[in-house]
Design a protein around this motif. Structure first.
Motif, PDB file in Angstrom:
ATOM      1  N   ASN A  29       0.835  -1.190   0.000  1.00  0.00           N
ATOM      2  CA  ASN A  29       0.000   0.000   0.000  1.00  0.00           C
ATOM      3  C   ASN A  29       0.870   1.240   0.000  1.00  0.00           C
ATOM      4  O   ASN A  29       1.890   1.303   0.666  1.00  0.00           O
ATOM      5  N   GLU A  30       0.447   2.266  -0.734  1.00  0.00           N
ATOM      6  CA  GLU A  30       1.259   3.457  -0.893  1.00  0.00           C
ATOM      7  C   GLU A  30       1.453   4.214   0.408  1.00  0.00           C
ATOM      8  O   GLU A  30       2.378   4.994   0.547  1.00  0.00           O
ATOM      9  N   VAL A  31       0.578   4.048   1.391  1.00  0.00           N
ATOM     10  CA  VAL A  31       0.703   4.819   2.629  1.00  0.00           C
ATOM     11  C   VAL A  31       1.390   3.998   3.712  1.00  0.00           C
ATOM     12  O   VAL A  31       1.572   4.453   4.824  1.00  0.00           O
ATOM     13  N   ASN A  32       1.781   2.774   3.397  1.00  0.00           N
ATOM     14  CA  ASN A  32       2.452   1.923   4.367  1.00  0.00           C
ATOM     15  C   ASN A  32       3.780   2.538   4.780  1.00  0.00           C
ATOM     16  O   ASN A  32       4.577   2.928   3.947  1.00  0.00           O
ATOM     17  N   SER A  33       4.036   2.612   6.099  1.00  0.00           N
ATOM     18  CA  SER A  33       5.260   3.253   6.579  1.00  0.00           C
ATOM     19  C   SER A  33       6.496   2.388   6.369  1.00  0.00           C
ATOM     20  O   SER A  33       7.610   2.842   6.561  1.00  0.00           O
ATOM     21  N   GLN A  34       6.313   1.118   5.963  1.00  0.00           N
ATOM     22  CA  GLN A  34       7.454   0.238   5.729  1.00  0.00           C
ATOM     23  C   GLN A  34       7.413  -0.263   4.292  1.00  0.00           C
ATOM     24  O   GLN A  34       7.528  -1.440   4.003  1.00  0.00           O
ATOM     25  N   GLN A  35       7.247   0.633   3.332  1.00  0.00           N
ATOM     26  CA  GLN A  35       6.980   0.232   1.960  1.00  0.00           C
ATOM     27  C   GLN A  35       8.092  -0.564   1.304  1.00  0.00           C
ATOM     28  O   GLN A  35       7.820  -1.388   0.443  1.00  0.00           O
ATOM     29  N   VAL A  36       9.328  -0.300   1.627  1.00  0.00           N
ATOM     30  CA  VAL A  36      10.405  -1.031   0.975  1.00  0.00           C
ATOM     31  C   VAL A  36      11.085  -1.986   1.936  1.00  0.00           C
ATOM     32  O   VAL A  36      12.192  -2.414   1.720  1.00  0.00           O
ATOM     33  N   VAL A 216       8.384  19.062  -8.438  1.00  0.00           N
ATOM     34  CA  VAL A 216       7.801  18.464  -9.634  1.00  0.00           C
ATOM     35  C   VAL A 216       8.737  17.350 -10.104  1.00  0.00           C
ATOM     36  O   VAL A 216       9.935  17.581 -10.288  1.00  0.00           O
ATOM     37  N   PHE A 217       8.196  16.165 -10.269  1.00  0.00           N
ATOM     38  CA  PHE A 217       8.968  15.012 -10.727  1.00  0.00           C
ATOM     39  C   PHE A 217       8.514  14.597 -12.120  1.00  0.00           C
ATOM     40  O   PHE A 217       7.330  14.667 -12.445  1.00  0.00           O
ATOM     41  N   LYS A 218       9.478  14.148 -12.913  1.00  0.00           N
ATOM     42  CA  LYS A 218       9.175  13.576 -14.221  1.00  0.00           C
ATOM     43  C   LYS A 218       9.728  12.168 -14.264  1.00  0.00           C
ATOM     44  O   LYS A 218      10.887  11.921 -13.907  1.00  0.00           O
ATOM     45  N   GLY A 219       8.898  11.217 -14.685  1.00  0.00           N
ATOM     46  CA  GLY A 219       9.336   9.833 -14.765  1.00  0.00           C
ATOM     47  C   GLY A 219       8.283   8.965 -15.412  1.00  0.00           C
ATOM     48  O   GLY A 219       7.235   9.454 -15.841  1.00  0.00           O
ATOM     49  N   LYS A 220       8.549   7.651 -15.461  1.00  0.00           N
ATOM     50  CA  LYS A 220       7.634   6.724 -16.135  1.00  0.00           C
ATOM     51  C   LYS A 220       6.788   5.972 -15.111  1.00  0.00           C
ATOM     52  O   LYS A 220       7.291   5.449 -14.125  1.00  0.00           O
ATOM     53  N   ILE A 221       5.489   5.922 -15.366  1.00  0.00           N
ATOM     54  CA  ILE A 221       4.571   5.171 -14.522  1.00  0.00           C
ATOM     55  C   ILE A 221       4.636   3.695 -14.902  1.00  0.00           C
ATOM     56  O   ILE A 221       4.499   3.327 -16.067  1.00  0.00           O
ATOM     57  N   VAL A 222       4.877   2.843 -13.910  1.00  0.00           N
ATOM     58  CA  VAL A 222       4.867   1.397 -14.127  1.00  0.00           C
ATOM     59  C   VAL A 222       3.897   0.766 -13.129  1.00  0.00           C
ATOM     60  O   VAL A 222       3.702   1.279 -12.018  1.00  0.00           O
ATOM     61  N   LEU A 223       3.296  -0.334 -13.528  1.00  0.00           N
ATOM     62  CA  LEU A 223       2.310  -1.016 -12.692  1.00  0.00           C
ATOM     63  C   LEU A 223       2.810  -2.393 -12.279  1.00  0.00           C
ATOM     64  O   LEU A 223       3.562  -3.043 -13.012  1.00  0.00           O
ATOM     65  N   ASP A 224       2.368  -2.819 -11.105  1.00  0.00           N
ATOM     66  CA  ASP A 224       2.664  -4.152 -10.591  1.00  0.00           C
ATOM     67  C   ASP A 224       4.153  -4.480 -10.666  1.00  0.00           C
ATOM     68  O   ASP A 224       4.561  -5.533 -11.155  1.00  0.00           O
ATOM     69  N   ASN A 230       7.578 -11.628  -2.849  1.00  0.00           N
ATOM     70  CA  ASN A 230       6.133 -11.380  -2.846  1.00  0.00           C
ATOM     71  C   ASN A 230       5.767  -9.938  -2.511  1.00  0.00           C
ATOM     72  O   ASN A 230       4.675  -9.673  -2.017  1.00  0.00           O
ATOM     73  N   TYR A 231       6.648  -8.986  -2.783  1.00  0.00           N
ATOM     74  CA  TYR A 231       6.348  -7.575  -2.581  1.00  0.00           C
ATOM     75  C   TYR A 231       6.237  -6.888  -3.933  1.00  0.00           C
ATOM     76  O   TYR A 231       7.193  -6.880  -4.718  1.00  0.00           O
ATOM     77  N   VAL A 232       5.070  -6.305  -4.184  1.00  0.00           N
ATOM     78  CA  VAL A 232       4.770  -5.704  -5.478  1.00  0.00           C
ATOM     79  C   VAL A 232       4.174  -4.321  -5.259  1.00  0.00           C
ATOM     80  O   VAL A 232       3.298  -4.133  -4.417  1.00  0.00           O
ATOM     81  N   TYR A 233       4.676  -3.335  -6.016  1.00  0.00           N
ATOM     82  CA  TYR A 233       4.060  -2.004  -6.031  1.00  0.00           C
ATOM     83  C   TYR A 233       3.007  -1.998  -7.124  1.00  0.00           C
ATOM     84  O   TYR A 233       3.316  -2.242  -8.290  1.00  0.00           O
ATOM     85  N   ASP A 234       1.762  -1.692  -6.786  1.00  0.00           N
ATOM     86  CA  ASP A 234       0.728  -1.680  -7.819  1.00  0.00           C
ATOM     87  C   ASP A 234       0.904  -0.499  -8.767  1.00  0.00           C
ATOM     88  O   ASP A 234       0.519  -0.565  -9.931  1.00  0.00           O
ATOM     89  N   ILE A 235       1.522   0.578  -8.269  1.00  0.00           N
ATOM     90  CA  ILE A 235       1.824   1.718  -9.136  1.00  0.00           C
ATOM     91  C   ILE A 235       3.068   2.430  -8.610  1.00  0.00           C
ATOM     92  O   ILE A 235       3.239   2.600  -7.403  1.00  0.00           O
ATOM     93  N   LEU A 236       3.955   2.814  -9.524  1.00  0.00           N
ATOM     94  CA  LEU A 236       5.247   3.387  -9.156  1.00  0.00           C
ATOM     95  C   LEU A 236       5.693   4.342 -10.259  1.00  0.00           C
ATOM     96  O   LEU A 236       5.417   4.109 -11.439  1.00  0.00           O
ATOM     97  N   LEU A 237       6.359   5.429  -9.873  1.00  0.00           N
ATOM     98  CA  LEU A 237       6.991   6.314 -10.854  1.00  0.00           C
ATOM     99  C   LEU A 237       8.482   6.043 -10.800  1.00  0.00           C
ATOM    100  O   LEU A 237       9.132   6.302  -9.797  1.00  0.00           O
ATOM    101  N   GLU A 238       9.039   5.497 -11.895  1.00  0.00           N
ATOM    102  CA  GLU A 238      10.429   5.078 -11.923  1.00  0.00           C
ATOM    103  C   GLU A 238      11.345   6.148 -12.506  1.00  0.00           C
ATOM    104  O   GLU A 238      10.936   6.929 -13.374  1.00  0.00           O
ATOM    105  N   ASP A 239      12.609   6.148 -12.028  1.00  0.00           N
ATOM    106  CA  ASP A 239      13.653   7.031 -12.542  1.00  0.00           C
ATOM    107  C   ASP A 239      13.195   8.492 -12.543  1.00  0.00           C
ATOM    108  O   ASP A 239      13.352   9.227 -13.530  1.00  0.00           O
ATOM    109  N   GLY A 240      12.640   8.912 -11.427  1.00  0.00           N
ATOM    110  CA  GLY A 240      12.120  10.271 -11.318  1.00  0.00           C
ATOM    111  C   GLY A 240      13.206  11.329 -11.372  1.00  0.00           C
ATOM    112  O   GLY A 240      14.238  11.208 -10.709  1.00  0.00           O
ATOM    113  N   LYS A 241      12.969  12.366 -12.145  1.00  0.00           N
ATOM    114  CA  LYS A 241      13.873  13.525 -12.230  1.00  0.00           C
ATOM    115  C   LYS A 241      13.157  14.732 -11.623  1.00  0.00           C
ATOM    116  O   LYS A 241      11.980  14.983 -11.908  1.00  0.00           O
TER     117      LYS A 241
END
Length: 244
Positions: A29-36, A216-224, A230-241
């Motif tokens: 979950n995106e609001v989880n305090s232990q996301q990684v 302001v960040f620029k990057g690519k949206i990736v899913l799952d 067994n840890y998966v991000y359902d949505i993530l912005l990768e290589d943010g600038k």
């Protein structure tokens, strides 16, 4: 007991085991305090057997209990044979260090270590207090002012399939930062909008931000995005600038 009864018992046991295995799969979950972090934050101790400094990490070959494995931490002075403490951490498989020209079958990434049990607890508590204060203020506070048509986090959450594998620019307030894990920083932002209970977006970046920054960040949206174990991000912005 009849052959039929024995067969029913075996099938029932297999079903229970299968359910337990399926329940181990977890989306983050995106609001989880232990996301990684795969492991809970209980304090553990280990002994250093060997260390290498390379590529922005200190690599430690450690013994924890009866297990020996490799650990990666931010550059830190350590002594062979000495006992250290840590909490949390995330195991990764088949991690390649280009600097060392070595692939680790299994390695644990840890944010910090301490020479004492109390040192780990004190640092973790201070960080949690700092992050929770700013995060609560941001999520509960007013929205970021955005121009007409400017992308919002809720837009991405509602239409994530349309945004998959596309580059976006998004403005938000930084509410959490995990530094230098898997050769990148993990930055979590909010902008006051949400979809259901999802209000933050995780960004991976080589650049650094601080909690409370509006950027302001620029990057690519990736899913799952699957990071193993067994840890998966359902949505993530990768290589943010960071643009501004």
């Amino acid at each position: 007991m009849s052959y039929k009864s024995i067969l029913v018992i075996i099938v029932s046991l297999l079903f229970v085991v299968s359910c337990k295995q399926n329940n181990s799969y977890k989306k983050i979950n995106e609001v989880n305090s232990q996301q990684v972090s795969v492991e809970k934050s209980s304090v553990k101790k280990f002994v250093v057997n060997e260390f290498l400094d390379a590529g922005g990490y200190t690599y430690l070959k450690v013994t924890e209990g009866i297990e020996e494995y490799w650990m990666a931490i931010p550059p830190t002075k350590v002594e062979i044979g000495k006992t250290y403490y840590y909490s949390g951490g995330m195991f990764m498989e088949n991690f390649e260090s280009k600097t060392l020209k070595k692939t680790f079958d299994k390695i644990k990434f840890v944010e910090r270590i301490s020479e004492s049990n109390s040192g780990v607890v004190a640092k973790s508590s201070a960080k949690a207090h700092q992050n929770s204060g700013k995060s609560d203020l941001t999520v509960a506070g007013s929205k970021i002012e955005k121009a007409s048509g400017e992308l919002k986090l809720s837009d991405i959450f509602k239409n994530k399939n349309s945004f998959a594998n596309t580059n976006v620019e998004i403005k938000g307030i930084v509410v959490k930062v995990n530094k230098k894990i898997l050769d990148r920083n993990w930055i979590h932002i909010v902008d006051g909008t949400k979809l259901g209970d999802k209000s933050s977006l995780t960004i991976t970046s080589e650049e650094m931000a601080e909690v409370g920054d509006t950027l302001v960040f620029k990057g690519k949206i990736v899913l799952d995005k699957d990071f193993g174990y067994n840890y998966v991000y359902d949505i993530l912005l990768e290589d943010g600038k960071i643009l501004k």
